[in-house]
Design an enzyme around this catalytic site. Structure first.
Site, short mmCIF file in Angstrom:
data_model
loop_
_atom_site.label_atom_id
_atom_site.label_comp_id
_atom_site.label_asym_id
_atom_site.label_seq_id
_atom_site.Cartn_x
_atom_site.Cartn_y
_atom_site.Cartn_z
CD GLU A 118 -0.78 -2.61 3.82
OE1 GLU A 118 0.40 -3.00 3.96
OE2 GLU A 118 -1.66 -3.32 3.31
CB THR A 130 1.16 -4.55 -3.68
OG1 THR A 130 0.89 -5.77 -3.00
CG2 THR A 130 -0.10 -3.74 -3.76
#
Ligand code: HSE
Length: 310
Positions: free
Chosen positions: A128, A181
Site C-alpha cells: 500500500e 489514491t
C-alpha cells in the site's frame, strides 16, 4: 505444498465515517493469484494478466509485500507469482490491497503459516505504501481477515475484526475515470474542527454498534462522512445524483469507496442491493462514461485458497 492458487477479495475502505480505519471485504469481486516456491531466495512476478502493471519486483505491490515477508522469514527459497487481475487499479475497491494481501497470505500458506494475520497485514501494508505513498491498512486488513475490520491503532498496529450481519450486501459502481489514491489524499485538509470530529466519531461508534447488534437502521444512520466526502466527491461525476437515487431504492446508505471514483451503497438483502445496482446503471447509462456495477455479499472470509498442489 509447492503451489497455491488464491482468490483475493476486493475491499471497500473508509465505509463513510471510518477514514483510514474501517474496511470490508467483498465475497464475489476479486483477483486470482498463483504463488509457487522457487529455489532462488527472491520474489519474481512471472506474469500479470488483465492489466498493464510492472513486473519488476520492487515496483509491484505484490512483489514489495512479498519481499517484506521474505525478509522476516527464515526460509532459504523464494516465490514466483502470477496475477490474474479483475480489479482495475485506481477504481477505489482495493486493487493494490488484493495483490499485496493475496501474495503474503499465499506465501504464508506455502511456509506452513509461521506468520499471524496481524503480521501479514504489516507486510501487505508495504505494498500500500508503494501504491499510495501511505502504509494504510484499511483495505489490506479486511482482505486478510475477511468481513469488516477496524484499525484501532496504527502504532502499535491493532486490528479488530468486526461482526458482519448476514444480510448485508454491497453495491458498487465504478465510473471509469481513474483517481489515484495518492492524488486524492493530497487534496484533503490535515486539520478538522472539533464539531466535525464529534459528528465523525459518533457515526463510527454507531456503525460499529449497528454491525455487532445487526441493527440495520443504525448502520444506515451512521453511514455519514462530514470530513472526507465533501472534499473528494467533487472529483466523482454524478455523485450526489447516485446518493439520492440509491436511497430511493431502499439502500441503508452510501459513500465513496476508498479514495474513489467508485461509489458504494450498503443494503439489507440481495433484492434491494440489485435494485440499487439498477439505479446506479440508469444514471451512468445517460452519461458518456464507461462503468461497471458489482453486487456482492460482504464476505466473512479474506483471501481464500482455490487449489493447492503438493
Ligand atoms: N483510506 C484510504 C483513502 C483508502 O481513503 O485514502 C484508499 O483505498
Amino acid at each position: 505444498m509447492e503451489e497455491i492458487k488464491v482468490f483475493c477479495p476486493a475491499t471497500i475502505a473508509n465505509v463513510s465515517c471510518g477514514f483510514d480505519v474501517l474496511g470490508l471485504a467483498l465475497e464475489s469481486v476479486g483477483d486470482e493469484m498463483v504463488v509457487r516456491k522457487i529455489d532462488e531466495p527472491t520474489i519474481r512476478i512471472r506474469k500479470i494478466i488483465g492489466q498493464e502493471l510492472p513486473l519488476e519486483t520492487d515496483k509491484n505491490v505484490a512483489g514489495v509485500a512479498g519481499l517484506a515477508l521474505l525478509e522476516k522469514s527464515s526460509c532459504s527459497h523464494g516465490f514466483e507469482i502470477e496475477i490474474y487481475k479483475n480489479i482495475k487499479p485506481g477504481s477505489g475497491i482495493g486493487s493494490s490491497a488484493a495483490s499485496s494481501a493475496g501474495a503474503v497470505w499465499a506465501m504464508n500458506q506455502l511456509l506452513d503459516t509461521p506468520f499471524s494475520p496481524l503480521e501479514l497485514v504489516q507486510f501487505a501494508m508495504q505494498g500500500e505504501k508503494l501504491a499510495s505513498k501511505v502504509a494504510h491498512a484499511d483495505n489490506v486488513a479486511p482482505a486478510i481477515y475477511g468481513g469488516f475490520t477496524l484499525v484501532r491503532s496504527y502504532a502499535p498496529l491493532d486490528i479488530v475484526p468486526i461482526h458482519t450481519p448476514n444480510e448485508l450486501y454491497a453495491t458498487v459502481v465504478h465510473p471509469q475515470i481513474e483517481i489515484k489514491t495518492s492524488d486524492s489524499r493530497k487534496i484533503l485538509k490535515t486539520n478538522i474542527t472539533l464539531e466535525k470530529g464529534i459528528q465523525q466519531w459518533g457515526n463510527l461508534g454507531g456503525l460499529i454498534a449497528g454491525l455487532f447488534t445487526e441493527d440495520y437502521g443504525l448502520i444506515g444512520r451512521s453511514l455519514e462522512d462530514h470530513i472526507i466526502e465533501p472534499i473528494r466527491s467533487i472529483l466523482i461525476p454524478e455523485f450526489e445524483h447516485v446518493k439520492k437515487a440509491v436511497m430511493e431504492q431502499g439502500a441503508l446508505g452510501s459513500g465513496i469507496s476508498g479514495s474513489g471514483p467508485s461509489i458504494f451503497a450498503l443494503s439489507k438483502g440481495l433484492e434491494t442491493a440489485t435494485k440499487v445496482a439498477g439505479a446506479m446503471k440508469a444514471i451512468y447509462a445517460k452519461t458518456d462514461l464507461d462503468f461497471d456495477v458489482h453486487v456482492s455479499k460482504i464476505s466473512s472470509k479474506g483471501v481464500q485458497p482455490i487449489t493447492k498442489k503438493a
